[in-house]
Design an enzyme around this catalytic site. Structure first.
Site, short mmCIF file in Angstrom:
data_model
loop_
_atom_site.label_atom_id
_atom_site.label_comp_id
_atom_site.label_asym_id
_atom_site.label_seq_id
_atom_site.Cartn_x
_atom_site.Cartn_y
_atom_site.Cartn_z
N PHE A 141 -96.46 -56.03 -18.09
CA PHE A 141 -97.34 -54.87 -18.02
C PHE A 141 -97.90 -54.62 -19.41
O PHE A 141 -97.18 -54.19 -20.31
CB PHE A 141 -96.63 -53.62 -17.52
CG PHE A 141 -97.57 -52.44 -17.40
CD1 PHE A 141 -98.40 -52.31 -16.30
CD2 PHE A 141 -97.67 -51.50 -18.41
CE1 PHE A 141 -99.30 -51.27 -16.20
CE2 PHE A 141 -98.56 -50.45 -18.32
CZ PHE A 141 -99.37 -50.32 -17.21
N ASP A 226 -95.90 -57.22 -27.84
CA ASP A 226 -96.37 -55.93 -27.34
C ASP A 226 -95.18 -54.96 -27.39
O ASP A 226 -94.35 -54.93 -26.50
CB ASP A 226 -96.89 -56.08 -25.91
CG ASP A 226 -97.38 -54.76 -25.32
OD1 ASP A 226 -97.10 -53.68 -25.90
OD2 ASP A 226 -98.01 -54.79 -24.25
N LYS A 255 -98.37 -45.55 -27.92
CA LYS A 255 -97.50 -44.51 -27.38
C LYS A 255 -96.87 -43.64 -28.46
O LYS A 255 -97.48 -42.69 -28.93
CB LYS A 255 -96.48 -45.11 -26.43
CG LYS A 255 -97.11 -45.67 -25.14
CD LYS A 255 -96.10 -45.94 -24.07
CE LYS A 255 -96.73 -46.59 -22.84
NZ LYS A 255 -97.72 -45.75 -22.15
#
Length: 401
Positions: A141, A226, A255
């Site tokens: 994801f 990531d 984030k």
């Protein structure tokens, strides 16, 4: 109708249905606790998918934001501003890198990393035009943009959004034999999550990241990590890659970098890699804006102390010990994760992940499911020991332990 029902009805009537939220409407939040419009309090066991690592309404971060709000919030990159250089310098140093390319969201940062790897492949490695390949892992994801979903294996993410962007090869996560076979002379990057969050907090086999690092070094391929969800303290280290002593060529961050206040993301790498860009080839109006830089600088300062990483490691050990006890009852079939982050597979006979999340909601704990009967647990790193234990007590009660 109650205030909750009224507000949910309004949202359903006037917003696109791209999410299926739990039936709660949050009005205020502080630390690890949130309060809804009815005045009910809930313990946050999700932390905005790691965007709220430092908790809701963190005083240091709010003060930094307020101070910058009074000065200047946006210049665009058409002009310099006085927070940009410090942000890039400090973030590069935190990562042990040299250069930063700031964006806003995690998906934008992944897209930027893809463009970076391709351009580096053509300009530095010498891959023939239009032939660059990037190897990715199944069950990944990395976001929901058109390019990113092109290498997703999730049918819900892909269905009805084609045609898809070419140039990616998908191999099973954790399978080094498949990885070695996939890397060719036209491979420019291997893009991986050091821990796959959306897939259920999947930790790769021991030695996998180190083996990927060795392979990419041997084959002149960029290792792109990531760390949007796994980075910035969540796993008990600044970066999840550190658990195997690995330093990738490129970090993708987001984030928590914005402290739960503003969207901030970045690609961080060497001058050789990010130096392939020239003015006009990539950018973002809001990327690296003064407000974002001010908040992110305070986030970096908090991480430089190591306090939050140590807290995540300490509380993470407590979390996994308690979850291990639940697993011993048979009601939980598997527990995965690192630090203050866990994927919990509940025996399906006790309900779906959604059903269990709703039962926890009724008991004052907010958590979210993923894939069947799997729960993701990722409270803010500032959560107290007693609150953590209380939240886990509610999970045990929901499972009948």
């Amino acid at each position: 109708m109650s205030a909750t029902e009224d507000l949910i009805a309004a949202a359903d009537a006037h917003s696109a249905h791209t999410y299926h939220p739990l039936p709660v409407v949050i009005a205020t939040a502080e630390g690890a606790w949130m309060t809804d419009v009815e005045g009910r309090r809930y313990l946050d066991f999700l932390a905005g998918y790691s965007a709220l690592n430092f908790g809701h309404g963190n005083r240091r971060l709010l003060d930094a934001a307020r101070a910058q709000l009074e000065r200047v919030t946006l210049t665009s990159r058409a002009f310099h501003h006085d927070r940009f250089g410090a942000f890039c310098e400090r973030l590069a140093a935190l990562c042990g890198m040299e250069t930063v390319l700031p964006m806003n969201t995690g998906a934008e940062a992944v897209e930027t990393a893809v463009k970076t790897a391709r351009k580096w492949g053509y300009k530095v490695k010498g891959v023939p035009a239009e032939m660059a390949k990037i190897v990715v892992a199944g069950n990944n994801f990395h976001g929901r943009t058109t390019t990113v979903i092109s290498f997703s294996t999730d049918p819900e993410a892909r269905a009805d959004f084609g045609p898809y962007t070419p140039g990616f090869q998908i191999v099973p996560y954790g399978d080094m034999t498949a990885m070695r076979s996939a890397v060719t002379e036209n491979t420019v990057a291997v893009l991986l999550e050091p821990i796959q969050g959306e897939a259920g907090v999947l930790v790769p086999p021991a030695g996998y990241l180190a083996a990927v690092r060795e392979l990419t070094g041997e084959r002149n391929v960029l290792f792109v990590a990531d760390e949007v969800q796994s980075g910035l303290g969540r796993t008990g280290r600044t970066f999840a890659c550190e658990h195997e002593g690995v330093v990738p060529d490129v970090y993708v961050l987001g984030k928590a970098l914005g402290g739960g206040i503003v969207p901030v993301s970045a690609v961080v790498s060497s001058r050789e890699v990010l130096g392939v860009f020239r003015p006009g080839e990539h950018g973002s109006t809001f990327g690296g804006n003064p407000l974002a830089c001010a908040v992110a600088l305070e986030v970096i300062a908090m991480l430089e102390s190591g306090e939050h990483q140590a807290r995540a490691a300490e509380l993470g050990a407590r979390l996994h010990r308690r979850l291990g006890e639940l697993a011993s009852t048979g009601r939980v079939t598997a527990v995965r994760g690192r630090g203050l982050w866990a994927g919990v597979d509940v025996d399906p006979s006790h309900g779906t992940g959604r059903e269990i999340s709703e039962r926890l909601l009724d008991r004052g704990v907010l958590v979210k499911d993923t894939h069947g009967s799997t729960l993701r647990i990722a409270p803010p790193l500032v959560i107290g020991e007693q609150d953590l234990d209380w939240g886990l007590d509610q999970l045990a009660a929901v499972l009948g332990v």
